[in-house]
Write a protein that holds these residues in place. Structure first.
Motif, PDB file in Angstrom:
ATOM      1  N   LEU A 124    -116.204  26.580-126.335  1.00  0.00           N
ATOM      2  CA  LEU A 124    -117.544  26.945-125.875  1.00  0.00           C
ATOM      3  C   LEU A 124    -117.532  27.337-124.397  1.00  0.00           C
ATOM      4  O   LEU A 124    -118.251  28.255-123.985  1.00  0.00           O
ATOM      5  N   CYS A 125    -116.711  26.653-123.605  1.00  0.00           N
ATOM      6  CA  CYS A 125    -116.607  26.992-122.181  1.00  0.00           C
ATOM      7  C   CYS A 125    -115.845  28.286-121.944  1.00  0.00           C
ATOM      8  O   CYS A 125    -115.866  28.830-120.841  1.00  0.00           O
ATOM      9  N   SER A 126    -115.162  28.771-122.967  1.00  0.00           N
ATOM     10  CA  SER A 126    -114.330  29.974-122.827  1.00  0.00           C
ATOM     11  C   SER A 126    -115.018  31.222-123.368  1.00  0.00           C
ATOM     12  O   SER A 126    -114.363  32.227-123.625  1.00  0.00           O
ATOM     13  N   SER A 127    -116.342  31.193-123.518  1.00  0.00           N
ATOM     14  CA  SER A 127    -117.045  32.357-124.047  1.00  0.00           C
ATOM     15  C   SER A 127    -116.984  33.536-123.089  1.00  0.00           C
ATOM     16  O   SER A 127    -117.076  34.697-123.500  1.00  0.00           O
ATOM     17  N   HIS A 128    -116.813  33.265-121.814  1.00  0.00           N
ATOM     18  CA  HIS A 128    -116.728  34.331-120.795  1.00  0.00           C
ATOM     19  C   HIS A 128    -115.268  34.616-120.435  1.00  0.00           C
ATOM     20  O   HIS A 128    -114.858  35.764-120.319  1.00  0.00           O
ATOM     21  N   ALA A 129    -114.492  33.572-120.251  1.00  0.00           N
ATOM     22  CA  ALA A 129    -113.057  33.682-119.946  1.00  0.00           C
ATOM     23  C   ALA A 129    -112.403  32.371-120.356  1.00  0.00           C
ATOM     24  O   ALA A 129    -113.007  31.302-120.237  1.00  0.00           O
ATOM     25  N   ARG A 130    -111.170  32.445-120.828  1.00  0.00           N
ATOM     26  CA  ARG A 130    -110.469  31.246-121.294  1.00  0.00           C
ATOM     27  C   ARG A 130    -110.332  30.233-120.161  1.00  0.00           C
ATOM     28  O   ARG A 130    -110.026  30.590-119.027  1.00  0.00           O
ATOM     29  N   MET A 131    -110.561  28.975-120.491  1.00  0.00           N
ATOM     30  CA  MET A 131    -110.520  27.902-119.511  1.00  0.00           C
ATOM     31  C   MET A 131    -109.511  26.826-119.911  1.00  0.00           C
ATOM     32  O   MET A 131    -109.207  26.662-121.091  1.00  0.00           O
ATOM     33  N   VAL A 132    -109.041  26.090-118.916  1.00  0.00           N
ATOM     34  CA  VAL A 132    -108.157  24.942-119.116  1.00  0.00           C
ATOM     35  C   VAL A 132    -108.941  23.690-118.750  1.00  0.00           C
ATOM     36  O   VAL A 132    -109.759  23.704-117.822  1.00  0.00           O
ATOM     37  N   GLY A 133    -108.716  22.606-119.478  1.00  0.00           N
ATOM     38  CA  GLY A 133    -109.537  21.419-119.308  1.00  0.00           C
ATOM     39  C   GLY A 133    -108.847  20.231-118.676  1.00  0.00           C
ATOM     40  O   GLY A 133    -107.614  20.178-118.537  1.00  0.00           O
ATOM     41  N   HIS A 134    -109.678  19.272-118.313  1.00  0.00           N
ATOM     42  CA  HIS A 134    -109.229  17.994-117.753  1.00  0.00           C
ATOM     43  C   HIS A 134    -110.215  16.937-118.228  1.00  0.00           C
ATOM     44  O   HIS A 134    -111.413  17.199-118.351  1.00  0.00           O
ATOM     45  N   PHE A 135    -109.727  15.744-118.507  1.00  0.00           N
ATOM     46  CA  PHE A 135    -110.598  14.646-118.938  1.00  0.00           C
ATOM     47  C   PHE A 135    -110.327  13.413-118.103  1.00  0.00           C
ATOM     48  O   PHE A 135    -109.177  13.117-117.765  1.00  0.00           O
ATOM     49  N   LEU A 191    -119.402  24.050-104.714  1.00  0.00           N
ATOM     50  CA  LEU A 191    -118.621  25.240-105.056  1.00  0.00           C
ATOM     51  C   LEU A 191    -117.639  24.970-106.189  1.00  0.00           C
ATOM     52  O   LEU A 191    -117.250  25.883-106.907  1.00  0.00           O
ATOM     53  N   ARG A 192    -117.235  23.726-106.357  1.00  0.00           N
ATOM     54  CA  ARG A 192    -116.234  23.409-107.371  1.00  0.00           C
ATOM     55  C   ARG A 192    -116.823  22.774-108.632  1.00  0.00           C
ATOM     56  O   ARG A 192    -116.111  22.589-109.604  1.00  0.00           O
ATOM     57  N   THR A 193    -118.109  22.427-108.593  1.00  0.00           N
ATOM     58  CA  THR A 193    -118.691  21.761-109.752  1.00  0.00           C
ATOM     59  C   THR A 193    -119.888  22.506-110.336  1.00  0.00           C
ATOM     60  O   THR A 193    -120.450  22.083-111.331  1.00  0.00           O
ATOM     61  N   LYS A 194    -120.298  23.581-109.718  1.00  0.00           N
ATOM     62  CA  LYS A 194    -121.397  24.430-110.161  1.00  0.00           C
ATOM     63  C   LYS A 194    -122.756  23.772-109.891  1.00  0.00           C
ATOM     64  O   LYS A 194    -122.842  22.659-109.394  1.00  0.00           O
ATOM     65  N   ILE A 195    -123.798  24.489-110.259  1.00  0.00           N
ATOM     66  CA  ILE A 195    -125.143  24.088-109.893  1.00  0.00           C
ATOM     67  C   ILE A 195    -125.506  22.711-110.426  1.00  0.00           C
ATOM     68  O   ILE A 195    -126.195  21.930-109.774  1.00  0.00           O
ATOM     69  N   GLN A 196    -125.043  22.373-111.631  1.00  0.00           N
ATOM     70  CA  GLN A 196    -125.278  21.048-112.196  1.00  0.00           C
ATOM     71  C   GLN A 196    -124.366  20.861-113.398  1.00  0.00           C
ATOM     72  O   GLN A 196    -123.852  21.842-113.943  1.00  0.00           O
ATOM     73  N   PRO A 197    -124.156  19.616-113.837  1.00  0.00           N
ATOM     74  CA  PRO A 197    -123.319  19.386-115.020  1.00  0.00           C
ATOM     75  C   PRO A 197    -124.113  19.583-116.299  1.00  0.00           C
ATOM     76  O   PRO A 197    -125.351  19.652-116.285  1.00  0.00           O
ATOM     77  N   LEU A 198    -123.399  19.680-117.408  1.00  0.00           N
ATOM     78  CA  LEU A 198    -124.008  19.653-118.733  1.00  0.00           C
ATOM     79  C   LEU A 198    -123.832  18.240-119.285  1.00  0.00           C
ATOM     80  O   LEU A 198    -122.707  17.732-119.324  1.00  0.00           O
ATOM     81  N   VAL A 199    -124.926  17.623-119.702  1.00  0.00           N
ATOM     82  CA  VAL A 199    -124.870  16.282-120.276  1.00  0.00           C
ATOM     83  C   VAL A 199    -125.002  16.400-121.791  1.00  0.00           C
ATOM     84  O   VAL A 199    -125.976  16.982-122.292  1.00  0.00           O
ATOM     85  N   GLN A 201    -123.904  21.107-133.512  1.00  0.00           N
ATOM     86  CA  GLN A 201    -124.749  20.139-132.818  1.00  0.00           C
ATOM     87  C   GLN A 201    -124.819  20.401-131.324  1.00  0.00           C
ATOM     88  O   GLN A 201    -125.891  20.238-130.716  1.00  0.00           O
ATOM     89  N   ILE A 202    -123.694  20.780-130.708  1.00  0.00           N
ATOM     90  CA  ILE A 202    -123.687  20.895-129.240  1.00  0.00           C
ATOM     91  C   ILE A 202    -123.832  22.319-128.727  1.00  0.00           C
ATOM     92  O   ILE A 202    -124.125  22.510-127.549  1.00  0.00           O
ATOM     93  N   GLU A 203    -123.661  23.319-129.591  1.00  0.00           N
ATOM     94  CA  GLU A 203    -123.739  24.711-129.127  1.00  0.00           C
ATOM     95  C   GLU A 203    -125.096  25.050-128.509  1.00  0.00           C
ATOM     96  O   GLU A 203    -125.147  25.774-127.506  1.00  0.00           O
ATOM     97  N   PRO A 204    -126.222  24.537-129.047  1.00  0.00           N
ATOM     98  CA  PRO A 204    -127.508  24.850-128.409  1.00  0.00           C
ATOM     99  C   PRO A 204    -127.590  24.398-126.955  1.00  0.00           C
ATOM    100  O   PRO A 204    -128.239  25.048-126.131  1.00  0.00           O
ATOM    101  N   ALA A 205    -126.933  23.289-126.623  1.00  0.00           N
ATOM    102  CA  ALA A 205    -126.941  22.815-125.237  1.00  0.00           C
ATOM    103  C   ALA A 205    -126.222  23.799-124.327  1.00  0.00           C
ATOM    104  O   ALA A 205    -126.641  24.035-123.181  1.00  0.00           O
ATOM    105  N   PHE A 206    -125.136  24.381-124.821  1.00  0.00           N
ATOM    106  CA  PHE A 206    -124.426  25.403-124.046  1.00  0.00           C
ATOM    107  C   PHE A 206    -125.285  26.656-123.886  1.00  0.00           C
ATOM    108  O   PHE A 206    -125.337  27.250-122.805  1.00  0.00           O
ATOM    109  N   ALA A 207    -125.942  27.058-124.948  1.00  0.00           N
ATOM    110  CA  ALA A 207    -126.805  28.233-124.878  1.00  0.00           C
ATOM    111  C   ALA A 207    -127.925  28.020-123.856  1.00  0.00           C
ATOM    112  O   ALA A 207    -128.249  28.924-123.062  1.00  0.00           O
ATOM    113  N   GLN A 208    -128.499  26.821-123.850  1.00  0.00           N
ATOM    114  CA  GLN A 208    -129.560  26.507-122.890  1.00  0.00           C
ATOM    115  C   GLN A 208    -129.018  26.490-121.465  1.00  0.00           C
ATOM    116  O   GLN A 208    -129.686  26.975-120.529  1.00  0.00           O
TER     117      GLN A 208
END
Length: 701
Positions: free
Chosen positions: A270-281, A311-319, A337-344
């Motif tokens: 879902l985070c890669s809809s614009h460009a592929r991303m690498v993750g961290h947890f 600059l490194r965390t963006k305007i706000q997080p997604l909860v 279940q979670i895709e609508p939150a990304f769309a919003q």
């Protein structure tokens, strides 16, 4: 300089007098040393954050006269790893002369180009936007830092009054203003109006401190930070529960990681809809305290205050609004279940851009979140590479610390949206992004490689990492894995002990890949062994181990890889390392050759099955990889030598001479074959690439 070790409760005192004594008389060396030890404590400043400087007297290269020179961390550098190469050196008098050219805050950006005319060292790193903030202050050594405790004070709604309460008349205070030449003038004005102060708090931003020597500056910084941190600790002790108290309970440690591993590929897709991303947890305790709290819903939407954090965390997080113990076994249901939150989130980000943009603003960037909070489980961050994703997580933890401290003092305040936009879409920031080096071919991709403890597997891992990929090394021997893993830099590799014949072991390796990097894009099955015997000598044990490692292992790796790639929905590659022997009927080779032929046909079958998912499946066929290959370390070499009527010592020359090109084949050659499929041939699937120097009997067509 103190002869005893200083004691602090909230920062690390790292000054080593022996190391400092070795630099005595070298002010630039001491400035670099001070910078590095400040950057080593993430409570003081995070990767790439803050700035440090010193001023010395040097000979003007044109006049030969003495001139004051400022040495300062250059643009994009990191004080924790700063070296002489990353420093800008500028004439102090010329920096002051820029006041005569300053046309006002609406023309401030033009001052950045004019700074280049003040350079003393023409080999300098590019001067940063903070340069005038240091250059217009008179002190020999200056630290500009972003300590959590100080930003908490700077981000409190009554920041100026709190600063006065803590330090009285010994600290100045300047309200929020975007870094640049004008802010440098404001710092100079604050000092002129408050002579004798030891530092300045920048509203919503950070701290300036100084000293006549590197050590005095270092101690001043630590003491100011320590005082701020102790003040906040005392306030917390007086107040109510942190973040309004706990709302939900975390899952247990192992359960948190299981949930995170299941969810990470879905989030990555879902985070890669614009460009592929690498993750961290991370499920750091500070993160869990925040995301499990009653105040999460109030504070998370506010975003961060310090520009470096923002600059490194963006305007706000997604909860995420899903239960910690939610059933995540069906990825389609989870995505639904979670895709609508990304769309919003994307919609709100676009609205933020449209509301705040200027006529000359750069085009809107990726609207996806960087920080994703999963209450009860932990925090995911996604960015262009592992390092940036990890650093984003570190910065958000800093932001959590800031929110906790500011709330204990009075009330947390974030940057106004317009100010945040002006930082994020600053033309100077855009220019910095445009100067970034071009990404490597496999940047943003994650590869898992079997048999990567040495030989061909390790060579493949080396090649893919060199081309920009993150690599997950698997093997059955942990000592070999640890040795191999140590050859890669931080944020490049992870490893998992994996028996490819065991489904649970394979699943565990993929879970580790998902936790480490968010998912998997490339699966390379390189693990193998070879047994060369005539049919009458081939035992069932021989037959089974070849089928299990080569064929069953390939099946299990492919099955697990396809599952992760389908969760992500962004395609991928499976590369199977087979052999020329799967195409050629040679002597004394029934078990090995049959298994290799099965690998090759499995590739074709799977290529046909998963093409709709944009997953490419291909085979690389080596032959005669004797030098550096693990399978030649045992009885296989003796068996092949016997089959051809030669000695083991004669094998390398024998294999080199029998191919059409008369070339020795190395592990690196096989790695290049893998790269061809995953880095170049992006419209090729179901294919076989022979890397054997040309064996006419093994020609596919």
């Amino acid at each position: 300089m103190s002869s005893t070790v200083q004691t602090f409760s909230h920062v690390d005192y790292l000054w080593d007098e022996k190391k400092a004594a070795a630099l005595e008389g070298d002010e630039v060396g001491l400035f670099l040393y001070r910078s590095n030890i400040l950057g080593a404590d993430l409570r003081i400043t995070n990767y790439g954050g803050g700035n440090t400087s010193c001023k010395t007297i040097e000979k003007d290269p044109l006049t030969g006269e003495d001139t004051e020179v400022m040495w300062i961390k250059g643009s994009g550098g990191d004080i924790g790893t700063l070296t002489r190469k990353g420093v800008a050196a500028l004439h102090v008098n010329k920096l002051h002369d820029l006041k005569n050219r300053y046309r006002g805050i609406e023309h401030e950006d033009e001052m950045v180009a004019l700074q280049l005319h003040t350079l003393y060292d023409l080999d300098s790193a590019a001067p940063s936007i903070d340069t005038p903030l240091h250059g217009l202050l008179p002190f020999k050594h200056i630290d500009h830092l972003h300590p959590d405790a100080l930003i908490a004070i700077a981000a409190a709604k009554d920041s100026e009054a709190v600063t006065k309460e803590i330090w009285g008349d010994t600290m100045g205070w300047v309200p929020w203003q975007r870094p640049g030449f004008d802010l440098g003038l404001q710092l100079e004005k604050c000092l002129n109006e408050n002579p004798g102060i030891r530092g300045i708090v920048l509203g919503s931003h950070g701290l300036f401190t100084w000293g006549d020597t590197a050590y005095e500056c270092y101690m001043n910084s630590l003491q100011v930070i320590e005082t701020a941190a102790q003040y906040i600790e005392d306030k917390m002790a007086e107040g109510g529960p942190v973040f309004g108290g706990q709302k939900i309970e975390s899952l247990g440690g192992a359960a948190r990681k299981d949930q995170a591993a299941l969810l990470a590929p879905v989030l990555r897709g879902l985070c890669s809809s614009h460009a592929r991303m690498v993750g961290h947890f991370t499920d750091d305790e500070r993160v869990l305290q925040f995301i499990n709290s009653n105040d999460l819903s109030k504070l998370a939407p506010l975003g961060t205050s310090c520009p470096d954090h923002f600059l490194r965390t963006k305007i706000q997080p997604l909860v995420l609004n899903i239960a910690p113990d939610a059933d995540l076994s069906d990825p389609d249901k989870v995505k639904e279940q979670i895709e609508p939150a990304f769309a919003q989130y994307r919609k709100e980000y676009a609205e933020y851009y449209e509301t705040c943009k200027h006529p000359n603003s750069p085009a809107m960037r990726d609207p996806n979140p960087v920080v994703i909070l999963y209450p009860g489980v932990g925090m995911f961050t996604f960015s262009k590479n592992k390092q940036t994703a990890r650093v984003s997580a570190e910065f958000y933890i800093n932001a959590i610390n800031v929110m906790r401290g500011a709330e204990a003092i009075s009330e947390y305040t974030a940057l106004p949206r317009q100010e945040a936009f002006n930082i994020e879409y600053w033309l100077l920031e855009e220019a910095k992004l445009q100067r970034m080096p071009k990404e490597k071919p496999l940047s943003r991709r994650v590869a898992i490689i079997t048999g990567a403890g040495g030989g061909i597997g390790k060579a493949i891992a080396d090649k893919l990492a060199a081309e920009g990929a993150c690599v997950v090394l698997t093997d059955i021997a942990e000592d070999r894995l640890q040795e191999a893993d140590a050859t890669f830099g931080r944020d490049v590799s992870a490893y998992a002990v994996c028996d490819v014949t065991d489904a649970e072991s394979v699943a565990s390796a993929f879970a580790k890949a998902c936790l480490a990097f968010g998912g998997v894009d490339i699966v390379v099955h390189s693990a193998g062994l070879a047994i060369s015997k005539p049919i009458e000598s081939t035992t069932l044990k021989d037959w089974d181990i070849l089928q299990n490692v080569l064929v069953k292992g390939q099946f299990l790796m492919s099955q697990a890889g396809v599952a992760v790639m389908r969760k992500q929905g962004i395609g991928g590659d499976i590369i199977n390392i087979a052999s020329k022997n799967g195409l050629v009927a040679g002597p004394n080779n029934i078990g090995y050759g049959t298994a290799k032929a099965a690998q090759q046909h499995m590739t074709r079958l799977l290529a046909a099955e998963v093409a709709a998912d944009k997953i490419r499946v291909n085979t690389v066929n080596p032959d005669g990889v004797i030098v550096g290959s693990k399978i030649w370390e045992g009885e296989w070499a003796e068996g092949r030598a016997k089959a051809y009527g030669i000695t083991v010592e004669e094998l390398p020359a024998f294999y080199a001479k029998r191919n059409l090109l008369n070339e020795i084949i190395y592990p690196d050659d096989i790695a290049n074959g893998v790269f061809a499929f995953v880095g170049i041939l992006d419209k090729s699937t179901g294919n076989t690439l022979n890397v054997d120097g040309g064996m006419a009997t093994a020609f596919v067509r």
